[in-house]
Structure formats: C-alpha cells, structure tokens
Write an enzyme that holds these catalytic residues in place. Structure first.
Site, PDB file in Angstrom:
ATOM      1  N   ASP A 101       1.913  -1.127  11.918  1.00  0.00           N
ATOM      2  CA  ASP A 101       0.587  -1.582  11.472  1.00  0.00           C
ATOM      3  C   ASP A 101       0.299  -3.025  11.875  1.00  0.00           C
ATOM      4  O   ASP A 101      -0.801  -3.534  11.632  1.00  0.00           O
ATOM      5  CB  ASP A 101       0.476  -1.453   9.947  1.00  0.00           C
ATOM      6  CG  ASP A 101       0.436   0.006   9.516  1.00  0.00           C
ATOM      7  OD1 ASP A 101       0.032   0.857  10.333  1.00  0.00           O
ATOM      8  OD2 ASP A 101       0.821   0.298   8.371  1.00  0.00           O
ATOM      9  N   LYS A 149       0.837  -1.212   0.000  1.00  0.00           N
ATOM     10  CA  LYS A 149       0.000   0.000   0.000  1.00  0.00           C
ATOM     11  C   LYS A 149       0.870   1.260   0.000  1.00  0.00           C
ATOM     12  O   LYS A 149       0.618   2.193  -0.769  1.00  0.00           O
ATOM     13  CB  LYS A 149      -0.930  -0.040   1.213  1.00  0.00           C
ATOM     14  CG  LYS A 149      -1.897   1.123   1.304  1.00  0.00           C
ATOM     15  CD  LYS A 149      -3.167   0.740   2.041  1.00  0.00           C
ATOM     16  CE  LYS A 149      -2.970   0.524   3.527  1.00  0.00           C
ATOM     17  NZ  LYS A 149      -2.684   1.773   4.264  1.00  0.00           N
ATOM     18  N   SER A 150       1.874   1.284   0.865  1.00  0.00           N
ATOM     19  CA  SER A 150       2.731   2.482   0.951  1.00  0.00           C
ATOM     20  C   SER A 150       3.401   2.772  -0.389  1.00  0.00           C
ATOM     21  O   SER A 150       3.451   3.916  -0.852  1.00  0.00           O
ATOM     22  CB  SER A 150       3.824   2.261   1.995  1.00  0.00           C
ATOM     23  OG  SER A 150       3.274   2.174   3.275  1.00  0.00           O
TER      24      SER A 150
HETATM   25  C1  S3P Z   1       2.598   4.760   6.221  1.00  0.00           C
HETATM   26  C2  S3P Z   1       3.133   5.117   7.425  1.00  0.00           C
HETATM   27  C3  S3P Z   1       2.592   4.677   8.715  1.00  0.00           C
HETATM   28  C4  S3P Z   1       1.629   3.510   8.579  1.00  0.00           C
HETATM   29  C5  S3P Z   1       0.686   3.688   7.430  1.00  0.00           C
HETATM   30  C6  S3P Z   1       1.448   3.840   6.125  1.00  0.00           C
HETATM   31  C7  S3P Z   1       3.204   5.269   4.982  1.00  0.00           C
HETATM   32  O1  S3P Z   1       1.904   5.760   9.299  1.00  0.00           O
HETATM   33  O2  S3P Z   1       0.880   3.341   9.771  1.00  0.00           O
HETATM   34  O3  S3P Z   1      -0.189   2.580   7.327  1.00  0.00           O
HETATM   35  O4  S3P Z   1       2.902   4.752   3.896  1.00  0.00           O
HETATM   36  O5  S3P Z   1       4.002   6.212   5.080  1.00  0.00           O
HETATM   37  P1  S3P Z   1       2.681   6.873  10.186  1.00  0.00           P
HETATM   38  O6  S3P Z   1       3.655   7.530   9.317  1.00  0.00           O
HETATM   39  O7  S3P Z   1       1.625   7.845  10.625  1.00  0.00           O
HETATM   40  O8  S3P Z   1       3.264   6.098  11.333  1.00  0.00           O
END
Ligand code: S3P
Length: 453
Positions: free
Chosen positions: A327, A28-29
């Site tokens: 996560d 996803k990221s």
């Molecule tokens: C993500 C960062 C994380 C994670 C999220 C995806 C990202 O959040 O919890 O599901 O893609 O940069 P945070 O940066 O708020 O910790």
C-alpha cells in the site's frame, strides 16, 4: 460514503517546516479483523483504538447485518457481542462494503461456509475490482458465487450447507485471499490449509491464535504452510489496535521532503510483514531513527524521529519486498521524485487492482507535475529530481483512491507550485483526520481547487 457524494477538490502548497508529533489512527487491517473475529467469538470482545474510517464503519454495519451486536462506547472504543463460529444469521438486505476490498473479501470468506445467501456491493471503485480471487477458493469449500462479468460486484454468495475443508496454495500474494480462506475454514470441519509462497501481512493468523483457534505456521520450501483446525469456539478478547503504519507513511514521507522538518511518529509497526517502506526509505538515505522499540497491541512498534532528508538516492526496490509495502508504493513514488536518480519498483502489478490502478494513477499524476516516469504492466520507474525539484502545478485525478489523494497532497507540500487533487473525499476511508493532522504539523492543505492550475 466515498464515491456516492460530491467530489471534494483539495490543494496543497509549499509547507513547513513540519514540527511536532504525528499520532496516526488505528490500523485498518487490524480494525476490520477485530470486528469480524469479535463477531465470530461467543460473548463480548472489547476494542480500543479502532480506526473509525469509513471502510471499518462499513464492516461494523455488515457485522450487525449478520447478527452481531456492535456498539461504540467512545472514540475508538467499541464492543462486539459475537454470535460464534457458524452463528451468523442471513442478512435482510444487500451488504454495501463501500470502498473496502478488505471488508468485502473477508466477510465473503466468513459467511461462505454457513448455509445462507448474501449479496454484496460497493462503490464504483470496489465494483471494478476482481472478486474471483476469493470466490475461486471459497467454491472449493462448497460455496457458490454469482456476480457480474469478470467476477465483479454486485455478487451473491450462497454459503455451503455442508462445507468441506480445503488445501489451497495462494496463486497471488494476498493477505485478503489468505484471510478469506482461513475465515471460511473456521466453519468447515477438519483442517484447512493455506500455503503462501511469499509472506503477506499476518494479522489474521495472530488474531486467530489470540481468539483461541488452533493454528500452526510451518516454514517449508513451498513457503508458509498455515494449518487451521475447523469449528473452534472462539473466545472473546480485548483488542488494542496499534497505529496504522500505512497511514504513518504519509507524515513520515512528508517530513522527509519538506525542508527543515523534524517530527515524531509514535507507535509505528515494525511487523516484518508491514515494514517494507521503512526499510526502503532507510536504504534511500532517509533520516529516520527508530526509537523506543516495544510491543503494543501484540505488534512490535517503534517511535520514528523523521527529519528532512535532502540527500536521498533512488534505489531498486527488491520485488520480494512488495507484499510488505504493497500500500506504500504511491507515497514511495512521491519520495522517489524528490530523491536523486532512478527508483525502480518491479513486481508491482498487484497495484493495478487496488482501489484504483495505482501504477497508472501515480504515473499520470507525477508526469503532470513534471516528473519523468517509465512503466510497464509490472513496473514503475520514477526519475528523481532531487530535494525541492518537483515543479508541481497540476491537478491530479484520485480515482476514488485515498492513497492516491494523500500521496499527491504530500507532494504538493514540497513542490515548487501547488498541487490539487480532483477528489479528496476517499481519504475518510482510512485516515479521516489526515487534513487536520497534517496542517497541525505545518502543512498548507486547504479545501478547493487551486485557481491558477
Ligand atoms: C489488506 C491486504 C492488502 C492491502 C489492503 C489490506 C488486508 O491487500 O493492500 O490494503 O487487510 O488484508 P491484498 O491482500 O489484496 O494484497
């Protein structure tokens, strides 16, 4: 879109043994970033393996609203005709990022150093989440933000017409905030510097380098010092999105707790900023073999052979590991319930500002399933009942949170009585094939509430 439709109850019951291969969808990221960086490059970026979850589809729609041409060619195969750094046009309507904190925060960063105004909103979950952590550093570039009380969406961001570069030390370990600042820094002249004390996922840094930006990362006593030269011309890329280790966590953990299971989970990222869960599970005594290590889509990956593990022990998860498994705490707390002894998770207060308050959601749901929990603002402690020991027999509230929904459905696969969730519809945000994939391995997940809970 989740949160806008009807609730979709779902129930899982004693399952398995789980067998076969769990090929989970794209990360996803990395999918969000491929679309956003593609939109900021000049020319056509090609993407394969894109996660076609609702969160990412919402980001694709947003990129179109800012002027990029985003086209789907086949399953997971997309192209983005980018408009160049600073080339965004002002969107004609409100940008709805649905359930996605990553989407809204990264896109705010991307437009904050261009002279335009955009208004952002999202579903009931996203409208509760804090945006000040992003708009505070964006204001240093010269952007202005006007939102609801507590920095909540809907929020209007007025991009800086004459942005200045910034030097910003992250007050919270967050890849979203880091990435928003780097994206804003792209259209500011000179050097933007982000300092992070604890390393968080580094996909933005890797991808910026891949798209031709000038970026360096220095390890100092202050932490990682990331320096980005503003106003590069980003060159379009071919991006092969690797599978999502956060999605892989669900079949992996299911196989660990469902008797007789033996599955293969191919292509799981071993990126040190993402693999905290897998380290933790190994320390608990999980039977996971890391096979065939290689590089895929620029990420180190391995195939995981995962077997039912009836002898897992609770551990203290080191707090400094939190960013690399942020996560995965909901599903880890399920595994912890099937281990013996206490699993102590400290330094996890960030879980309170995710798609839901994940400490509260897991604590209440696990308690309803017969598990003893201790918690405080920054801590979750699960008292394990050993393999097969969880009574279950409850309906758990998911609070518009995909990972809470999937965690309790996995728990129901190994608990004595079935477990229902009140609303599984948010699962489409990150893992649209969850139900079919899990049932294909041997899970007993069905739509609807259990009659006798
Ligand atoms: C993500 C960062 C994380 C994670 C999220 C995806 C990202 O959040 O919890 O599901 O893609 O940069 P945070 O940066 O708020 O910790």
């Amino acid at each position: 879109m989740s949160g806008h439709g009807d609730a979709q109850p779902m129930t899982s019951a004693k399952s398995g043994p789980l067998k076969g291969t769990a090929a989970v969808p794209g990360d996803k990221s990395i999918s969000h970033r491929a679309l956003i960086f593609g939109a900021m490059a000049v020319g056509e970026t090609r993407i394969t393996g894109l996660l076609e979850g609702q969160d990412v589809l919402d980001t694709a729609r947003a990129m179109r609203a800012f002027g990029a041409e985003v086209t789907q060619h086949g399953p997971g195969a997309w192209s983005v005709h980018g408009v160049g750094v600073g080339g965004f046009s002002e969107p004609a309507d409100v940008i709805d990022c649905g359930n996605s904190g990553t989407g809204v925060r990264l896109i705010m960063g991307t437009m904050a150093t261009t002279a335009m105004t955009a208004t952002f909103t999202g579903d009931a979950s996203l409208r509760k989440r804090p945006m000040g952590r992003v708009t505070d550093p964006l204001s240093l570039f010269g952007a202005e933000a006007y939102g609801r009380k507590g920095g909540r969406l809907p929020m209007t961001v007025v991009g800086a017409a004459n942005p200045v570069p910034v030097r910003y030390a992250l007050p919270v370990a967050s890849a979203q905030v880091k990435s928003a600042v780097l994206l804003a820094g792209l259209n500011a002249p000179g050097e933007t510097v982000v300092i992070e004390r604890e390393p968080t996922r580094d996909h933005s840094e890797r991808m910026l380098l891949g798209f031709g930006a000038e970026l360096s990362v220095e390890k100092t006593s202050e932490g990682h010092v990331i320096t980005l030269q503003g106003r590069p011309e980003l060159r379009p890329q071919t991006v092969a999105v690797p599978r999502d280790p956060s999605s892989a966590a669900f079949p992996t953990c299911a196989a660990l707790i469902v008797e007789g299971s033996d599955i293969l989970v191919p292509g799981v990222s071993q990126n040190l900023t993402r693999n905290g869960l897998y380290l933790t599970l190994s320390e608990m005594g999980a039977e996971i073999e890391f096979q065939n290590p290689r590089t895929e889509g620029g990420e180190p990956v391995a195939d995981l052979r995962v077997r039912f593990s009836d002898n897992m022990k609770g551990i203290e998860v080191p707090p400094e590991r939190a960013p690399s498994m942020i996560d995965e705490y909901p599903i880890l707390s399920v595994v912890a319930a099937f281990a013996s002894g206490r699993t102590v998770m400290r330094g996890v207060k960030e879980l309170r500002v995710k798609e839901s308050d994940r400490i509260d959601a897991m604590a209440r749901g696990l308690e309803a399933c017969g598990v003893r929990i201790e918690e405080d603002e920054d801590t979750l402690i699960v008292h394990g009942l050993g393999a097969g020991g969880m009574p279950g027999g409850a309906t758990c509230a998911t609070h518009l949170d995909h990972r809470i929904a999937m965690s309790f459905l996995v728990a129901g696969m190994a608990s004595k009585a079935p477990i229902s969730v009140d609303d599984a519809s948010p699962i489409v945000t990150s893992f649209p094939i969850f139900e079919g994939l899990m049932n294909g391995l041997g899970a007993s997940i069905r739509r609807g509430a259990a009659q006798n809970l």
